[in-house]
Design a protein around this motif. Structure first.
Motif, PDB file in Angstrom:
ATOM      1  N   HIS A 202       0.850  -1.182   0.000  1.00 31.01           N
ATOM      2  CA  HIS A 202       0.000   0.000   0.000  1.00 31.01           C
ATOM      3  C   HIS A 202       0.893   1.242   0.000  1.00 31.01           C
ATOM      4  N   ASP A 203       0.289   2.355  -0.320  1.00 27.34           N
ATOM      5  CA  ASP A 203       1.019   3.624  -0.264  1.00 27.34           C
ATOM      6  C   ASP A 203       0.175   4.675   0.449  1.00 27.34           C
ATOM      7  N   ASP A 204      -0.607   4.212   1.427  1.00 29.69           N
ATOM      8  CA  ASP A 204      -1.494   5.095   2.176  1.00 29.69           C
ATOM      9  C   ASP A 204      -0.714   5.947   3.164  1.00 29.69           C
ATOM     10  N   ALA A 205      -1.238   7.116   3.439  1.00 28.39           N
ATOM     11  CA  ALA A 205      -0.659   7.997   4.444  1.00 28.39           C
ATOM     12  C   ALA A 205      -1.146   7.559   5.829  1.00 28.39           C
ATOM     13  N   LEU A 206      -0.389   7.912   6.845  1.00 25.17           N
ATOM     14  CA  LEU A 206      -0.768   7.620   8.230  1.00 25.17           C
ATOM     15  C   LEU A 206      -1.719   8.722   8.687  1.00 25.17           C
ATOM     16  N   VAL A 207      -2.996   8.400   8.744  1.00 20.61           N
ATOM     17  CA  VAL A 207      -4.047   9.356   9.101  1.00 20.61           C
ATOM     18  C   VAL A 207      -4.795   8.803  10.302  1.00 20.61           C
ATOM     19  N   VAL A 208      -4.972   9.649  11.320  1.00 18.44           N
ATOM     20  CA  VAL A 208      -5.577   9.211  12.578  1.00 18.44           C
ATOM     21  C   VAL A 208      -6.698  10.163  12.984  1.00 18.44           C
ATOM     22  N   SER A 209      -7.421   9.777  14.017  1.00 21.14           N
ATOM     23  CA  SER A 209      -8.385  10.648  14.685  1.00 21.14           C
ATOM     24  C   SER A 209      -7.848  10.943  16.076  1.00 21.14           C
ATOM     25  N   ILE A 210      -7.945  12.193  16.492  1.00 16.31           N
ATOM     26  CA  ILE A 210      -7.478  12.598  17.814  1.00 16.31           C
ATOM     27  C   ILE A 210      -8.506  13.554  18.420  1.00 16.31           C
ATOM     28  N   TRP A 211      -8.397  13.753  19.706  1.00 20.82           N
ATOM     29  CA  TRP A 211      -9.246  14.734  20.381  1.00 20.82           C
ATOM     30  C   TRP A 211      -8.467  16.036  20.499  1.00 20.82           C
ATOM     31  N   ILE A 212      -9.012  17.096  19.922  1.00 20.14           N
ATOM     32  CA  ILE A 212      -8.438  18.430  20.071  1.00 20.14           C
ATOM     33  C   ILE A 212      -9.492  19.286  20.757  1.00 20.14           C
ATOM     34  N   ARG A 213      -9.159  19.721  21.977  1.00 20.61           N
ATOM     35  CA  ARG A 213     -10.069  20.596  22.728  1.00 20.61           C
ATOM     36  C   ARG A 213     -11.486  20.044  22.766  1.00 20.61           C
ATOM     37  N   ASP A 214     -11.630  18.806  23.168  1.00 22.99           N
ATOM     38  CA  ASP A 214     -12.925  18.129  23.318  1.00 22.99           C
ATOM     39  C   ASP A 214     -13.672  17.890  22.005  1.00 22.99           C
ATOM     40  N   TYR A 215     -12.974  18.026  20.882  1.00 23.70           N
ATOM     41  CA  TYR A 215     -13.571  17.724  19.588  1.00 23.70           C
ATOM     42  C   TYR A 215     -12.868  16.519  18.990  1.00 23.70           C
ATOM     43  N   ASN A 216     -13.653  15.507  18.631  1.00 20.48           N
ATOM     44  CA  ASN A 216     -13.091  14.330  17.975  1.00 20.48           C
ATOM     45  C   ASN A 216     -12.746  14.735  16.545  1.00 20.48           C
TER      46      ASN A 216
ATOM     47  N   ARG B  50      -9.298  12.748  10.209  1.00 16.33           N
ATOM     48  CA  ARG B  50      -8.426  13.141   9.097  1.00 16.33           C
ATOM     49  C   ARG B  50      -7.266  14.018   9.570  1.00 16.33           C
ATOM     50  N   VAL B  51      -6.506  13.499  10.528  1.00 20.03           N
ATOM     51  CA  VAL B  51      -5.303  14.165  11.014  1.00 20.03           C
ATOM     52  C   VAL B  51      -4.106  13.407  10.445  1.00 20.03           C
ATOM     53  N   LEU B  52      -3.325  14.086   9.633  1.00 21.24           N
ATOM     54  CA  LEU B  52      -2.153  13.480   9.008  1.00 21.24           C
ATOM     55  C   LEU B  52      -0.997  13.457  10.007  1.00 21.24           C
ATOM     56  N   VAL B  53      -0.369  12.310  10.163  1.00 19.51           N
ATOM     57  CA  VAL B  53       0.841  12.191  10.972  1.00 19.51           C
ATOM     58  C   VAL B  53       2.009  12.282  10.000  1.00 19.51           C
ATOM     59  N   ASP B  54       2.800  13.351  10.134  1.00 20.55           N
ATOM     60  CA  ASP B  54       3.847  13.641   9.154  1.00 20.55           C
ATOM     61  C   ASP B  54       5.174  13.887   9.863  1.00 20.55           C
ATOM     62  N   ASN B  55       6.034  12.865   9.871  1.00 16.02           N
ATOM     63  CA  ASN B  55       7.356  12.986  10.495  1.00 16.02           C
ATOM     64  C   ASN B  55       8.188  14.083   9.859  1.00 16.02           C
ATOM     65  N   GLY B  56       7.901  14.430   8.620  1.00 14.37           N
ATOM     66  CA  GLY B  56       8.698  15.416   7.901  1.00 14.37           C
ATOM     67  C   GLY B  56       8.248  16.855   8.104  1.00 14.37           C
ATOM     68  N   SER B  57       7.145  17.054   8.810  1.00 12.14           N
ATOM     69  CA  SER B  57       6.656  18.412   9.038  1.00 12.14           C
ATOM     70  C   SER B  57       7.324  19.008  10.267  1.00 12.14           C
ATOM     71  N   SER B  58       7.852  20.207  10.137  1.00 11.71           N
ATOM     72  CA  SER B  58       8.543  20.858  11.251  1.00 11.71           C
ATOM     73  C   SER B  58       7.593  21.637  12.152  1.00 11.71           C
ATOM     74  N   VAL B  59       6.304  21.637  11.816  1.00  4.81           N
ATOM     75  CA  VAL B  59       5.300  22.314  12.632  1.00  4.81           C
ATOM     76  C   VAL B  59       4.045  21.451  12.732  1.00  4.81           C
ATOM     77  N   ASP B  60       3.243  21.746  13.742  1.00  4.46           N
ATOM     78  CA  ASP B  60       1.913  21.136  13.875  1.00  4.46           C
ATOM     79  C   ASP B  60       0.925  22.146  13.300  1.00  4.46           C
ATOM     80  N   ILE B  61       0.029  21.674  12.446  1.00  4.92           N
ATOM     81  CA  ILE B  61      -0.866  22.569  11.716  1.00  4.92           C
ATOM     82  C   ILE B  61      -2.310  22.218  12.025  1.00  4.92           C
ATOM     83  N   LEU B  62      -3.109  23.261  12.236  1.00  2.70           N
ATOM     84  CA  LEU B  62      -4.556  23.129  12.340  1.00  2.70           C
ATOM     85  C   LEU B  62      -5.140  23.981  11.220  1.00  2.70           C
TER      86      LEU B  62
END
Length: 144
Positions: free
Chosen positions: A23-37, A40-52
């Protein structure tokens, strides 16, 4: 004698049992941000910042006045300069049944089109001492 503070984290064949390989799928997860489920949150080891992304920010009903101004551009996926609307620190929880990690994460909020709601980059992955596997489409981290 070396002292190991952290447990050894590994992946097994069992971790990949539900995936179809190759497969060539991206690592995409669900997380809780400020009480919101948040899906479609991309886990990107190559990103130097966290983006919302701004659309997710708006759906969380956070006042734009809470953003801390920032003027440093960063490079987007297409190689273009992207300017953040500001930064914000929000409580993030990731869990899988009894295993959970909850930490403050500082996101840059960007008004940019994306298939994702957020990106977890190396600042958070390093803070969590997380280990990712693209093959297993999995992220692991130690919990108490």
């Amino acid at each position: 004698m070396a002292h190991i503070d952290n447990p050894i984290i590994g992946f097994t064949k069992e971790d990949a049992r539900c995936l179809h390989h190759p497969h060539d799928d991206a690592l995409v997860v669900s997380i809780w941000i400020r009480d919101y489920n948040t899906h479609r949150v991309l886990v990107d080891n190559g990103s130097s910042v966290d983006i919302l992304y701004y659309i997710a920010f708006q759906q969380m009903r956070i006042e734009r006045e809470w953003l801390i101004p920032t003027n440093a551009p960063f490079v987007g996926f297409g190689g273009t300069k992207v300017y953040a609307l500001g930064g914000i620190t929000l409580l993030v929880s990731v869990d899988d049944y009894a295993q959970q990690i909850t930490r403050d994460v500082t996101f840059l909020v960007v008004d940019y089109s994306s298939a994702y709601n957020a990106i977890l980059g190396s600042p958070t992955l390093n803070l969590w001492k997380a280990v990712t596997s693209a093959y297993h489409l999995m992220i692991k981290f130690s919990t108490k």
